[in-house]
Every structure is written in C-alpha cells, then in structure tokens.
Design an enzyme around this catalytic site. Structure first.
Site, PDB file in Angstrom:
ATOM      1  N   ASP A 111       0.810  -1.231   0.000  1.00 51.60           N
ATOM      2  CA  ASP A 111       0.000   0.000   0.000  1.00 51.60           C
ATOM      3  C   ASP A 111       0.844   1.282   0.000  1.00 51.60           C
ATOM      4  OD1 ASP A 111       1.031  -0.389   2.519  1.00 51.60           O
ATOM      5  OD2 ASP A 111      -0.840  -0.235   3.610  1.00 51.60           O
ATOM      6  N   HIS A 112       2.115   1.185   0.351  1.00 52.05           N
ATOM      7  CA  HIS A 112       2.933   2.400   0.489  1.00 52.05           C
ATOM      8  C   HIS A 112       3.664   2.752  -0.805  1.00 52.05           C
ATOM      9  CE1 HIS A 112       2.255   1.977   4.774  1.00 52.05           C
ATOM     10  NE2 HIS A 112       3.004   3.014   5.042  1.00 52.05           N
ATOM     11  N   ASP A 147       4.152  -1.149  11.245  1.00 48.74           N
ATOM     12  CA  ASP A 147       3.692   0.188  10.873  1.00 48.74           C
ATOM     13  C   ASP A 147       3.150   0.827  12.137  1.00 48.74           C
ATOM     14  OD1 ASP A 147       2.860   1.840   8.187  1.00 48.74           O
ATOM     15  OD2 ASP A 147       1.602   2.266   9.925  1.00 48.74           O
ATOM     16  N   SER A 158       7.130   7.252  12.593  1.00 46.41           N
ATOM     17  CA  SER A 158       7.057   5.966  11.908  1.00 46.41           C
ATOM     18  C   SER A 158       7.818   4.843  12.625  1.00 46.41           C
ATOM     19  CB  SER A 158       7.649   6.168  10.518  1.00 46.41           C
ATOM     20  OG  SER A 158       8.225   4.995  10.030  1.00 46.41           O
ATOM     21  N   ARG A 170      -0.345  12.891  10.027  1.00 43.43           N
ATOM     22  CA  ARG A 170       0.988  13.469  10.259  1.00 43.43           C
ATOM     23  C   ARG A 170       1.228  14.652   9.339  1.00 43.43           C
ATOM     24  NH1 ARG A 170       4.044   7.743  11.064  1.00 43.43           N
ATOM     25  NH2 ARG A 170       3.559   7.675  13.279  1.00 43.43           N
ATOM     26  N   ARG A 198       9.604   2.788  10.923  1.00 45.63           N
ATOM     27  CA  ARG A 198      10.619   2.335   9.958  1.00 45.63           C
ATOM     28  C   ARG A 198      11.956   2.050  10.647  1.00 45.63           C
ATOM     29  NH1 ARG A 198      10.192   8.239   7.196  1.00 45.63           N
ATOM     30  NH2 ARG A 198       8.062   7.546   7.266  1.00 45.63           N
TER      31      ARG A 198
END
Ligand code: MIC
Ligand code: SF4
Length: 642
Positions: free
Chosen positions: A64-65, A119, A533, A379, A535
């Site tokens: 989806d990203h 996520d 995030s 965000r 990440r």
C-alpha cells in the site's frame, strides 16, 4: 481491584514476566501485519530465522505504500513479498486492495487478540477491541516466528467519554483534543483506553479514527471496548462469528483519567509542523486553501467518503483548489461507486486517487510553494509531503470538503445542511485482492530482484566508543527527519547501502558523507527522539553509516527498540548537560560492557571541551544481551549456536 480492558488482554497474552507496571513483559502475538515499505526487511529477517512457516494464527502482507512503480524496484519488491508470502503461509493483499490498517480491520481484526504490525498506525485495530501495537520489522519477524514481543508493562490512561458528537464534528476531534492535552510525547509508555457512556455514541468507524491517531501522542496503543456497535460492524462485514463482547471491569483502576465531553467538542485542526499544534478551525476561517486531500488510514472509510460525497453533491469545488480523494480500500471504493458517492465526488471536480497511502507519505500530490494544503491524515511533519517549507493542516473530512468548495477554511458547523451517514448494515465483500496462503509451498520460488540486498549486521558491542558528534538536533525529531520517505527514497527500502545515502538529507545533506568518512559517530538529540514511523531503516541506515550511539533527553518507544535491535547504544542525558555538547565535539565512553552489565551510569568525556558528564542506559536484561551481541539478528544467531 478490577482490570482495565487493556490489562485483561495483555495479561492473557503474557508469556514472559509478570503483570507489574513498568516491568518488562513478553506477550504472545496472535496476528501480524506488514506493509511493503517495511515488509521487505521484515521478511528478509524472517527468512534468516530458517523456519518453514509463520507460527502466528494469522499474518498478512500488504502492499500500500510503495505504489508508484516508476522502475523495476517497487515492482521487484512486490514480487518478492508475494512469493515470500506464498512460501511461508502469509496472506498477501495486492497493490490496490487498500491501506493495511483499513483492510485489516475490515477483513482480519478480531476483538481480544494481539496484533503486531510493522507500521506505527497498527493501533487502529484498537477500535475493534484488540491490543494492536506498531513495531520495527525485526520484532514483527520474531513474532511471525512465534517469539514473544517484549515491551514495558504500560500505564493505562482512561479516557472517560460522555455526551455525543454534534453534527459535522468528526470523531477525529476527540483525538485532536487529546493531542492538545498530551502533546506528541504525553502517551509514551502508555495505553489510551476509552470508556464511559459516550463510547456507545461512537460507531466502529469513529473509533478507528481515534485509535489510529493515539500513535501521534506516542502511545503504545489505544483500545475501545468491543460492544454492540463493534458487533454491528462485524455482522456487516460478514464476520459476526469472530465478535466477542469485551470491556473493562466495573471497578477497573486507571493510572490517570482524562475527561472528554463529546457534546462540547468543536471542529479542531492541527496546524503545520506537528499533529499536536491544535487550534480551532474558527481561528482560520477565511484563510485561502489551494489543495485538499482526503484519505489515509485515519479518514478513508466508507462513512467518511460518503460524508464528503454528500457535502459535494451537486456543487463544484473552488477553481483555486486542487482536490484529491483516495478511498481507503477496494471495499470502500466499490461501495462508494455502487451507492453513487463516487459520481458525486467526480462531478464536483475532484481527482480520484488510488486506494493507497499515496500523498500521506509524499508519493505524489506535493503541495505548491507557500500553498496551504488541507489533509485528512495523521501526520504533518515538516517536508513529509515532499515540499520543503510545506503548510499542511490536518483536518476532518467535513472541514476538508467544506473548505474545498469555498477555497478557504470553513467551519463546517456553520453550514446550513443536515447530513448524517449511517454505518452500512452490509459491506460489499469481495476478497479477490487477497491471496490466501497455500497448503503446499514446496514449489514456490522466492523472487529477489537486484534491488533487494542483505540486511547488514553490526559487530558486537565494543568496550570503548571514541567518536565525533556527527550531528546535534533538537526536540521531537521524527523518523521522517532521520530517513525521509517519498517517491525518491521509498524505492530503496530493501537496499540499506543505497538508502543510507538519504539519512538526515533534509536536515543536513552532508550527514551521510561525514558519517562514512568518520567511520564511527554519535548523534545528540533532545526529547522524544525518533517519534513517528516504525521504519527500522531509521536505525539500520545510521548503523550502516557507522553511528554507534545516540545521546538524547528521551526516546520515542518504537525507535528506541529499533536502535537496540540494530546494535546502536541509546543513552539518556540531562537537558543541562546536553546544552554543553556541540556538533563536532569528540566524545569518549569507556567501560561500556561492565557498566551495561551492572546497570551503572556511563561517564562520557568530552575530549574537545575537556569536561565530563554522565548518561544513563536504562536497559532491561534482554536489551543488554541484544546490544552486546551487536543487535537482535546477531543475538538470535548466537542463541542458535549455543
Ligand atoms: C508513516 O505513516 O510514516 C508510515 C510510512 O506508514 C510508517 C511506516 C514506514 O515508514 O514505512 C509508519 O507509520 O510506521
Ligand atoms: Fe499509510 Fe499514511 Fe497511514 Fe502511514 S499514516 S500507514 S503512510 S496512510
């Protein structure tokens, strides 16, 4: 003493440790989710564990990203994710099927279960009564392998809801109010648990938006009871069989209580720079708007989209506004098409964007210089949109639609129109975008394109670090500062050597070159370092560049865990001592191994300034072992060798 709902679910899942506030516990994870921008690393790490199949009840891999597919890189990553899902028993949600948090709640979430996702907005599942937590990919990989997820037993903030939301006051205003109270760091180490008579006035959709943005307050997760409204949602999704009723005990004791009267809430907005820059839309009315974008995992449900459609029906958006709408999932897209909502949006002059993260993560729709952009996301960190100096206001779909029509900020409660969108009694169910696991994966070949590189592993921790402060930054540094997303950088998420070149590029574009030249280095920061995030690239890439330690006033939860997972020493300093360090100072830390072992403070010598100060390590026993080994992968390997 009774238990809160969060405590009940956590306690049922504890496999290591005791239910004692502030102590380290390991919980069993029932479900995992990954998305493509963090998933490639997570599955590479899962593969390194040498297991045949995931050990969770359910694991889902979403795409989806990273959806632009401007060259082979994204497409290769997607092919890898699809093949690795087939090999290891993971559901695969294809590109176009929707944003992970939207699809997961529609098709997979189950009240009372634990969900770990790579996520940070995984807590959206708390809207269904799950304990759903965001984490780095490596922690999710371990959970897929059946290992526990370790966390500090959280404090529980009870949010007592009373009253009922007024027309055009979206549930998002509840979390905006909470962000005004808690700020982006007030929720660190805490769970936000909603209770009280106002809960029943919130639909499942309302609860998702609120739970989703608890992440912006730094909370470990958010949770709502599972009640009649939750049941209605499951029945409408054709999954009524998985519903169970769940709530806190009558005499549950919260560590803190925040009172929110829903009836008194007015439409709020987060002004540019941070989701806790909260103001009333009234103070902005009349200000010119050039871009309006509706979507993201916060506000892209069927109900949100239909509210927008009905507000736009028969009208045209202002000629000065560029508008885009991204339905959160294929289900939402299909349903607004079937119900006529899509036609209303198209006819108003809006662009239709695909069901993906898209603009939220800077994959297109960057706003023009100096132009105000209204977005329904969660965000608005500086530059995240892709434009430096951007002016992103976070708003509800109601403010977005009303302002798109007027070309300026509008308070939707002043509109003379009554629109009420009811949650559907039957969602359109078509799971053709989801590929289920296969029984016999022996013939599956894992496809690895040339952009997919191995995960680097650090050497074990040394007893002395003598390094330069390569960068000094202030408070609330986000992972978007550390390692930006966007169309230029995201395609390298499965290639650490390549993505490392982008570390801190918007803060100091000499950072990567200076760190590499120095061969080792320290970063000094302020409070809430690494918010945002999940990440892990924001830890992995600095590690690859030679960063050995971080010295900051406080950390955000997920980033701190990621630093430890990749062998970077996270140290805590007093604000007064922090003020005495400058970028470029040479620091020396000795006796690291013994100080870590015995939980002592560390003495840091500032060789440049000829002074000393102490820092704390604040580490659990497991964290110490992981760090000493050089990170979680090295630690896990060492366990296997013994
Ligand atoms: C985000 O909203 O910042 C992201 C992109 O979804 C991240 C994950 C990532 O960086 O891939 C998150 O929230 O964890
Ligand atoms: Fe995607 Fe944005 Fe949600 Fe992150 S916050 S998962 S980028 S929609």
């Amino acid at each position: 003493m009774g238990l809160t709902l969060a405590e009940k679910i956590i306690n049922e899942h504890i496999v290591v440790g005791e239910p004692v506030k502030g102590s380290e516990i390991g919980i069993k994870i029932d479900q995992t989710l990954t998305q493509d921008a963090t998933g490639t690393m997570a599955y590479l790490q899962f593969e390194a564990m040498g297991l045949d199949r995931v050990k969770t009840e359910l694991s889902v891999s979403y795409v989806d990203h990273n959806m632009l597919q401007t060259d082979f890189r994204n497409a290769d990553d997607h092919a890898y994710l699809k093949s690795v899902a087939a090999k290891y028993g993971v559901y695969f949600s294809k590109p176009g099927n929707g944003i992970c948090h939207q699809v997961h709640r529609e098709r997979f979430g189950v009240p009372g279960k634990t969900l770990l996702g790579s996520d940070s907005h995984t807590p959206t599942g708390g809207g269904l009564g799950m304990i759903s937590i965001g984490a780095g990919g490596l922690d999710v990989a371990v959970a897929m392998g059946g290992g526990p997820f370790f966390l500090t037993y959280p404090q529980i903030i009870g949010i007592n809801l009373t009253g009922e939301l007024q027309p055009f006051v979206n549930a998002k205003n509840v979390i905006f109010k909470i962000l005004e109270i808690l700020t982006v760091k007030g929720g660190v180490g805490k769970v936000l648990e909603y209770f009280g008579p106002g809960v029943k006035a919130l639909s499942a959709g309302d609860r998702f938006a609120i739970a989703n943005m608890g992440t912006e307050a730094g909370a470990t997760t958010s949770i709502f009871p599972s009640d009649e409204n939750t049941k209605r949602f499951f029945d409408a999704q054709g999954r009524g069989d998985v519903w169970v009723e769940l709530s806190a005990d009558e005499d549950a004791e919260y560590d803190e209580i925040i009172e929110i009267d829903l009836s008194a809430l007015e439409p709020l907005v987060a002004e540019p720079g941070s989701p806790d820059n909260i103001t009333h839309v009234k103070s902005l009315v009349g200000k010119k708007v050039v871009q309006v974008l509706i979507g993201t995992c916060t506000n892209s449900s069927y109900e949100d989209m239909m509210m927008v459609a009905k507000m736009l029906e028969g009208k045209k958006i202002h000629p000065g506004v560029d508008m885009g709408v991204a339905p959160g999932s294929k289900q939402v897209f299909q349903m607004i098409a079937e119900s006529g909502g899509l036609g209303m949006i198209i006819s108003s002059g809006s662009r239709i964007l695909e069901s993906a993260c898209g603009f939220c993560i800077g994959m297109g729709q960057a706003p023009p210089t100096g132009g105000i952009s209204l977005r329904t996301g969660n965000r608005n960190f500086p530059g995240r949109s892709g434009t430096q100096g951007d002016e992103i206001y976070l708003v509800s779909p109601e403010i977005a639609a009303a302002s798109a029509l007027a070309g300026e900020f509008v308070d939707p409660t002043t509109i003379e129109q009554v629109i009420k969108i009811e949650a559907p009694t039957q969602y359109t169910i078509d799971d053709s975008g989801i590929i289920p696991p296969i029984d016999d994966p022996s013939g599956v070949e894992i496809l690895r394109g040339p952009n997919i590189k191995e995960v680097p592993v650090k050497d074990s921790l040394t007893d002395t670090i003598k390094s330069e402060v390569i960068l000094k930054v202030g408070d609330n540094i986000t992972t978007d500062h550390i390692l930006p997303a966007g169309a230029k950088v995201l395609p390298f998420r499965s290639n650490i050597p390549a993505i490392a070149e982008f570390v801190y590029m918007n803060v100091d574009d000499t950072f990567a070159a200076r760190a590499k030249a120095a061969g080792s280095g320290i970063i000094v920061g302020g409070t809430n370092y690494g918010q945002g995030s999940s990440r892990e690239h924001a830890a992995l890439a600095p590690m690859f560049l030679g960063i050995d330690a971080l010295i900051v006033n406080s950390f955000a939860r997920i980033h701190r865990a990621n630093l430890i997972n990749f062998g970077i020493l996270p140290l805590l300093i007093d604000a007064a001592d922090n003020d005495k360090i400058d970028q470029g100072d040479e620091l020396e830390i000795n006796d690291i191994l013994s100080n870590l072992e015995f939980g002592n403070d560390f003495t840091v010598k500032n060789l440049t300034k000829g002074m000393e100060f102490t820092v704390k390590s604040d580490m659990t026993d497991l964290e110490k072992s992981i760090l000493k080994a050089g990170g979680k992968l090295a630690y896990t390997r060492s366990l296997n060798q013994n």
